[in-house]
Design a protein around this motif. Structure first.
Motif: not given
Length: 477
Positions: A163-179, A219-222
């Motif tokens: 989950a340490t690594l997941s915190a780096f990936a989640a905001p990228i997926a979320a951020g792309r959706v937000l453009n 995922g929540r934090m992302g």
């Protein structure tokens, strides 16, 4: 090109952010799009079953108290309306709750579908389309899986959870959706990762509700980090490979006499950007059993041995299970011989083998509290001997080898080796096979007819202008 004043080199956060911000739906390969739909089909099935777990009920009760039930994002099954941050967490947890969702294991393990509730919640709350969701999903898989490849060794080997690594990936997926812009995306990564380092205690020894919660929390934090970054909130751009970032912090750790390290170049090498590219989502596997990933090969081997030789539980004197060292460590430690919760039982090779032998199957039913606490299984668990096999070690992670040898009371031995469990990309689950799993998990929750409607909606999600219809079908009537 954005550069920091304190760093002389190009920071990885910028390379990743520029790739994610530039990638469009039209750049995705047909194979990757189909895979994304299949993983959503599998994940929502897992969420329907996960909604019935006690920890999911506790979380929903808690967030109902915390929110007045109004908002632009919907929670699976209950239909509870809330903000996208809480919805991403609740839905992500339901996907994860049974440990039945997807699996990718290289230097580190991960379950990329733990993170895809983040782009889903934002797509709904922002009024976006099914194509936007697919794009965010494929980005989540790409970065999460790459992060799990680059450790030398993986972070799990020195006591940290993926989950340490997941915190780096989640905001990228979320951020792309937000453009988000590139600079906003870099901040989102920094905000999220800066406060989501997770120790391995959550999957070590006696397990608790947190075992299935830390990745959805990433995922929540992302989700929240991407929303904050859109408003101008900043985060450290050097969080991956700069001063006191991920790579630097772990470089202080000694593993077998060598400092731990990461292959930063591999993280960004050949990032896919066209229909002809290979997307990582095609390399991810699914679970045909609701158990820890490294249990699948030995359980497959045992079930095959029992079936082919018509072995009954009463006939068995010993079950020798040969696996790689980390599987023996995670799944065969003393706590795993006396599981007292679902969380410990689904990470216990002795329990999974014993209940599979007695019941002839391992499904969610085998992890109900009364079955886990059934004292009659203890003598059979004690017949399971879990040992590390050094030969197998050299084959992992390309293969997940295991050998199960059953010795019967009459002195005969039967042995089966399995290198690739069902659900691996080399032996993938078809849509029809996923449907069997989906209906088993969802029929009692939303009904058989609604399960069929939901399957159609998911498998044509790229045609949806908005996702409201999807949430209508995931809500129990």
């Amino acid at each position: 090109m954005s550069l920091t004043t304190t760093e002389s080199k190009r920071l990885l956060s910028y390379t990743i952010a520029e790739w994610a911000c530039a990638l469009k739906y039209d750049d995705l390969s047909p194979e990757a799009i189909q895979a994304a739909k299949l993983f959503w089909f599998d994940s929502i099935g897992c969420a329907l079953g996960g909604s019935q777990q006690e920890d999911a009920k506790i979380l929903l009760k808690h967030y109902r108290v915390m929110c007045d039930g109004t908002g632009k994002a919907t929670t699976f099954v209950s239909g509870f309306k809330t903000n996208p941050v809480d919805a991403a967490f609740l839905n992500g947890h339901m996907i994860r709750a049974m440990d039945y969702n997807d699996i990718y294991w290289k230097a580190d393990p991960c379950h990329p579908s733990d993170l895809i509730a983040a782009p889903l919640a934002l797509c709904e709350s922002e009024g976006l389309s099914g194509k936007d969701l697919i794009l965010g999903t494929i980005i989540a898989y790409e970065i999460e899986m790459r992060l799990c490849e680059i450790g030398r060794p993986g972070v799990r080997e020195y006591g940290w959870h993926h989950a340490t690594l997941s915190a780096f990936a989640a905001p990228i997926a979320a951020g792309r959706v937000l453009n988000l812009t590139t600079d906003q995306m870099v901040s989102a990564i920094g905000i999220s990762a800066a406060r989501t380092f997770c120790p391995g205690a959550v999957t070590a020894g006696k397990l608790t509700n947190m075992k299935n919660t830390v990745d959805p929390w990433a995922g929540r934090m992302g989700t929240e980090s991407a929303l904050l970054a859109r408003e101008g909130f900043s985060g450290p751009e050097h969080i991956i490979d700069g001063k006191e970032g991920l790579f630097a912090v772990f470089s202080h750790v000694q593993y077998k006499g060598q400092p731990a390290s990461f292959d930063g170049e591999a993280l960004v090498n050949d990032l896919p950007n066209s229909k002809n590219s290979h997307y990582r989502i095609l390399d991810c596997g699914m679970k045909s059993f609701p158990i820890e990933a490294l249990s699948h090969s030995p359980l497959t081997a045992m079930m095959k041995t029992v079936k082919e030789n018509d072995i009954k539980a009463d006939d068995v004197k010993e079950i020798k299970v040969e696996v790689i060292a980390r599987a023996a460590d995670i799944l065969g430690d003393p706590h795993k011989y006396r599981p007292d919760s679902k969380e410990t039982a689904d990470h216990s090779l002795p329990y999974c083998m014993a209940v599979g032998l007695v019941d002839g199957m391992v499904t969610p039913l085998q992890f109900r509290e009364e079955r886990v606490r059934d004292q009659s299984l203890i003598p059979i668990m004690d017949k399971v001997k879990v040992v590390a096999n050094q030969e197998f070690e050299s084959l992992f992670p390309k293969f997940q080898p295991s050998r199960v040898t059953i010795t019967t009371n009459d002195g005969k031995s039967y042995s089966t080796r399995v290198d690739v469990p069902k659900g691996d990309p080399r032996d993938p689950m078809t849509e029809e096979e996923i449907a069997v799993k989906f209906n088993a998990l969802g029929s009692d929750v939303i009904g058989k007819d609604q399960c069929k409607e939901l399957q159609k909606a998911i498998m044509s999600i790229e045609t949806a202008e908005k996702l409201d219809g999807l949430f209508v079908l995931t809500t129990a009537r």
